[in-house]
Write a protein that holds these residues in place. Structure first.
Motif, PDB file in Angstrom:
ATOM      1  N   THR A  19      -2.263 -16.644  10.593  1.00 60.24           N
ATOM      2  CA  THR A  19      -2.506 -15.969   9.419  1.00 60.24           C
ATOM      3  C   THR A  19      -2.769 -16.740   8.066  1.00 60.24           C
ATOM      4  O   THR A  19      -2.602 -17.961   8.224  1.00 60.24           O
ATOM      5  CB  THR A  19      -1.221 -14.970   9.226  1.00 60.24           C
ATOM      6  OG1 THR A  19      -1.429 -13.960   8.218  1.00 60.24           O
ATOM      7  CG2 THR A  19      -0.082 -15.702   8.832  1.00 60.24           C
ATOM      8  N   ARG A  75       1.706 -10.780   8.862  1.00 58.80           N
ATOM      9  CA  ARG A  75       1.151 -10.610  10.287  1.00 58.80           C
ATOM     10  C   ARG A  75       1.844 -11.720  11.269  1.00 58.80           C
ATOM     11  O   ARG A  75       1.698 -12.875  10.806  1.00 58.80           O
ATOM     12  CB  ARG A  75      -0.283 -10.658  10.246  1.00 58.80           C
ATOM     13  CG  ARG A  75      -1.009 -10.116  11.445  1.00 58.80           C
ATOM     14  CD  ARG A  75      -2.467  -9.915  11.387  1.00 58.80           C
ATOM     15  NE  ARG A  75      -2.577 -11.449  11.217  1.00 58.80           N
ATOM     16  CZ  ARG A  75      -4.392 -11.786  11.115  1.00 58.80           C
ATOM     17  NH1 ARG A  75      -5.170 -10.751  11.117  1.00 58.80           N
ATOM     18  NH2 ARG A  75      -4.886 -13.158  10.860  1.00 58.80           N
ATOM     19  N   SER A 130      -0.382  -8.209  -0.056  1.00 58.30           N
ATOM     20  CA  SER A 130      -1.175  -8.788   1.113  1.00 58.30           C
ATOM     21  C   SER A 130      -2.743  -8.005   1.038  1.00 58.30           C
ATOM     22  O   SER A 130      -3.146  -7.433   0.406  1.00 58.30           O
ATOM     23  CB  SER A 130      -0.415  -7.939   2.253  1.00 58.30           C
ATOM     24  OG  SER A 130      -0.635  -6.391   1.925  1.00 58.30           O
ATOM     25  N   GLN A 190      -1.724 -12.091   4.966  1.00 54.94           N
ATOM     26  CA  GLN A 190      -2.449 -11.132   5.782  1.00 54.94           C
ATOM     27  C   GLN A 190      -1.226 -10.243   6.214  1.00 54.94           C
ATOM     28  O   GLN A 190      -0.428 -10.787   7.051  1.00 54.94           O
ATOM     29  CB  GLN A 190      -3.043 -11.798   6.829  1.00 54.94           C
ATOM     30  CG  GLN A 190      -4.599 -12.315   6.272  1.00 54.94           C
ATOM     31  CD  GLN A 190      -5.261 -12.732   7.612  1.00 54.94           C
ATOM     32  OE1 GLN A 190      -4.771 -13.509   8.310  1.00 54.94           O
ATOM     33  NE2 GLN A 190      -6.628 -12.561   7.892  1.00 54.94           N
ATOM     34  N   TYR A 248      -6.454  -7.650   3.955  1.00 50.04           N
ATOM     35  CA  TYR A 248      -7.028  -7.916   5.213  1.00 50.04           C
ATOM     36  C   TYR A 248      -7.725  -9.368   5.423  1.00 50.04           C
ATOM     37  O   TYR A 248      -7.938  -9.798   6.334  1.00 50.04           O
ATOM     38  CB  TYR A 248      -7.995  -6.737   5.645  1.00 50.04           C
ATOM     39  CG  TYR A 248      -7.075  -5.694   5.944  1.00 50.04           C
ATOM     40  CD1 TYR A 248      -6.295  -5.484   7.075  1.00 50.04           C
ATOM     41  CD2 TYR A 248      -7.030  -4.413   5.031  1.00 50.04           C
ATOM     42  CE1 TYR A 248      -5.593  -4.076   7.688  1.00 50.04           C
ATOM     43  CE2 TYR A 248      -6.392  -3.310   5.444  1.00 50.04           C
ATOM     44  CZ  TYR A 248      -5.779  -3.229   6.674  1.00 50.04           C
ATOM     45  OH  TYR A 248      -4.916  -1.977   6.966  1.00 50.04           O
ATOM     46  N   HIS A 249      -8.711  -9.397   4.322  1.00 51.37           N
ATOM     47  CA  HIS A 249      -9.569 -10.506   4.344  1.00 51.37           C
ATOM     48  C   HIS A 249      -9.133 -11.362   2.728  1.00 51.37           C
ATOM     49  O   HIS A 249      -8.794 -10.784   1.919  1.00 51.37           O
ATOM     50  CB  HIS A 249     -10.911  -9.986   4.075  1.00 51.37           C
ATOM     51  CG  HIS A 249     -11.433  -9.343   5.118  1.00 51.37           C
ATOM     52  ND1 HIS A 249     -11.584  -9.730   6.476  1.00 51.37           N
ATOM     53  CD2 HIS A 249     -11.688  -8.016   5.275  1.00 51.37           C
ATOM     54  CE1 HIS A 249     -12.000  -8.731   7.205  1.00 51.37           C
ATOM     55  NE2 HIS A 249     -12.049  -7.729   6.678  1.00 51.37           N
ATOM     56  N   LYS A 253       2.579   3.315   6.451  1.00 57.25           N
ATOM     57  CA  LYS A 253       2.285   2.803   7.545  1.00 57.25           C
ATOM     58  C   LYS A 253       2.362   3.934   8.941  1.00 57.25           C
ATOM     59  O   LYS A 253       3.169   4.716   8.688  1.00 57.25           O
ATOM     60  CB  LYS A 253       3.222   1.551   8.123  1.00 57.25           C
ATOM     61  CG  LYS A 253       3.196   0.207   7.857  1.00 57.25           C
ATOM     62  CD  LYS A 253       4.011  -0.598   8.245  1.00 57.25           C
ATOM     63  CE  LYS A 253       3.980  -2.149   7.827  1.00 57.25           C
ATOM     64  NZ  LYS A 253       4.817  -3.142   8.955  1.00 57.25           N
ATOM     65  N   GLU A 257      -0.924  -3.507   8.824  1.00 59.00           N
ATOM     66  CA  GLU A 257      -1.512  -2.386   8.606  1.00 59.00           C
ATOM     67  C   GLU A 257      -1.755  -2.573   6.975  1.00 59.00           C
ATOM     68  O   GLU A 257      -1.263  -1.307   6.262  1.00 59.00           O
ATOM     69  CB  GLU A 257      -0.657  -1.319   8.586  1.00 59.00           C
ATOM     70  CG  GLU A 257      -0.107  -1.219  10.259  1.00 59.00           C
ATOM     71  CD  GLU A 257       0.619   0.058  10.640  1.00 59.00           C
ATOM     72  OE1 GLU A 257       0.269   1.231  10.457  1.00 59.00           O
ATOM     73  OE2 GLU A 257       1.457  -0.092  11.367  1.00 59.00           O
ATOM     74  N   GLY A 258      -1.807  -3.609   6.305  1.00 59.38           N
ATOM     75  CA  GLY A 258      -2.185  -3.567   5.001  1.00 59.38           C
ATOM     76  C   GLY A 258      -1.050  -3.469   4.164  1.00 59.38           C
ATOM     77  O   GLY A 258      -1.091  -3.701   2.779  1.00 59.38           O
ATOM     78  N   ASN A 291       0.807  -1.121   0.033  1.00 56.59           N
ATOM     79  CA  ASN A 291      -0.014  -0.006  -0.024  1.00 56.59           C
ATOM     80  C   ASN A 291       0.719   1.267   0.040  1.00 56.59           C
ATOM     81  O   ASN A 291       1.735   1.524   0.986  1.00 56.59           O
ATOM     82  CB  ASN A 291      -0.911   0.058   1.420  1.00 56.59           C
ATOM     83  CG  ASN A 291      -1.958  -1.159   1.181  1.00 56.59           C
ATOM     84  OD1 ASN A 291      -2.470  -1.437   0.025  1.00 56.59           O
ATOM     85  ND2 ASN A 291      -2.753  -1.393   2.346  1.00 56.59           N
ATOM     86  N   THR A 351       2.144  -8.788  17.567  1.00 59.78           N
ATOM     87  CA  THR A 351       2.141  -7.493  16.524  1.00 59.78           C
ATOM     88  C   THR A 351       2.821  -6.399  17.151  1.00 59.78           C
ATOM     89  O   THR A 351       3.579  -5.512  16.743  1.00 59.78           O
ATOM     90  CB  THR A 351       0.565  -6.995  16.024  1.00 59.78           C
ATOM     91  OG1 THR A 351       0.159  -8.369  15.132  1.00 59.78           O
ATOM     92  CG2 THR A 351       0.677  -5.854  15.121  1.00 59.78           C
TER      93      THR A 351
END
Length: 338
Positions: free
Chosen positions: A236, A232, A194, A223, A196-197, A84, A226-227, A80, A263
């Motif tokens: 995961t 993670r 990466s 996953q 989140y879902h 972060k 922070e995207g 992304n 984390t």
């Protein structure tokens, strides 16, 4: 806008590929009135874009991307761009370790991209003394010389960079936050990202399948913190797609690969400064704690994604060897001298 996507959250319709492509062309040509553009982006957000729409956006964008294709085939890391704000960015260290182990890696980002405008790849590399404002051809040369390369969005994707002010005025993420990560400026055959879902990983894969420009051999997603493309800690999910086998997903415990912490243990005060410091300390062998374990596993994922090992365990061994024998520190020196 008014006839298709803008009628409401329940009554909005999906665009055809032709409609989505025309919309993206007009956006990149700066044609829409700012109010209309904001409404369109927000309607896309509540409607949720289909993979067909995303593929059209990506393909139109690709026509305006200036690529720099190196003479090696790297793993493309599309984290992304808006960065972060709490945890360290591990991808620079992980990419350098992977490069030292023989797996070329490229990363790309902009500079304080909306909406978060936080630290991203560029800012960590700046803190390390690595040159980041490069034309795509120079970025390709960086990959060829060191095994690791950085591509700067204003240089390779100026049409999207020109929309900075419009995106900032939106106040929320737009579809561009997804599309820009799929630009693939190095022409890589492997994409690493990466989610989140898991449903997002499936949509990215379907976007590549429907793209008429990008044709990757492999997509690896997990996953991320922070995207971002930092795996993670803990339980995961992991997704892998190949043209031969399609999409397969799995669940892993990072503790089984030496990453046994929470984390919160990866939180830092100054993301760019602390990430650069930790990168130096891990690569030179001055730090062998949980930070080194986190970098090693993230490097292992990149080595595995590149097809240079058959398992994450083998990738982990290769990553640790690259740190222990000084190869990773050597790549960092080469990057700083590039």
């Amino acid at each position: 806008m008014t006839e298709v996507v803008g009628s409401g959250t329940k009554s909005a319709e999906d665009m055809t590929r032709e409609q989505a492509a025309e919309a993206m062309e007009r956006i990149l040509d700066d044609e829409p009135d700012p109010t209309t553009l904001g409404a369109f982006w927000l309607a896309n957000r509540w409607k949720h874009n289909t993979s067909e729409e995303l593929a059209a956006y990506v393909d139109v964008m690709a026509d305006r991307v200036e690529t720099g294709v190196p003479d090696v085939d790297p793993v493309d890391c599309g984290a992304n761009y808006d960065g972060k704000q709490r945890t360290a960015i591990l991808g620079v260290a992980a990419g350098i370790v992977a490069a030292a182990a023989g797996t070329p890696v490229v990363v790309h980002s902009g500079d304080r991209v909306p909406t978060q405008k936080n630290d991203a790849y560029k800012h960590v590399l700046d803190e390390l003394g690595v040159r980041t404002v490069l034309r795509p051809a120079k970025s390709a040369a960086m990959v060829e010389e060191t095994g690791f390369g950085f591509y700067y969005q204003p240089a390779f994707n100026p049409a999207v960079d020109d929309l900075f002010d419009r995106r900032e005025q939106m106040g929320v993420r737009t579809v561009l936050n997804t599309v820009e990560t799929l630009a693939n400026p190095a022409g890589a055959s492997v994409h690493l990202g990466s989610f989140y879902h898991l449903s997002f990983a499936k949509k990215v894969v379907e976007t590549f399948e429907r793209s008429r420009v990008h044709d990757p051999d492999r997509v690896i997603m997990f996953q991320g913190l922070e995207g971002y493309d930092d795996i993670r800690p803990g339980y995961t999910k992991f997704a892998e797609w190949t043209q031969a086998d399609g999409l397969e997903s799995d669940e892993i415990e990072t503790a089984a690969y030496g990453m046994d912490f929470e984390t919160d243990d990866l939180a830092v005060e100054d993301v760019a400064v602390d990430s650069a410091r930790l990168t130096r300390e891990v690569l030179t062998g001055d730090r062998t704690d949980h930070w080194a374990d986190a970098v090693a596993l993230n490097a292992a994922v990149r080595i595995y994604a590149g097809g240079d090992v058959d398992t994450l365990d083998a990738g982990l061994d290769a990553a640790r060897d690259a740190i222990d024998d000084g190869s990773a520190a050597g790549v960092l020196d080469e990057l700083r001298g590039f």
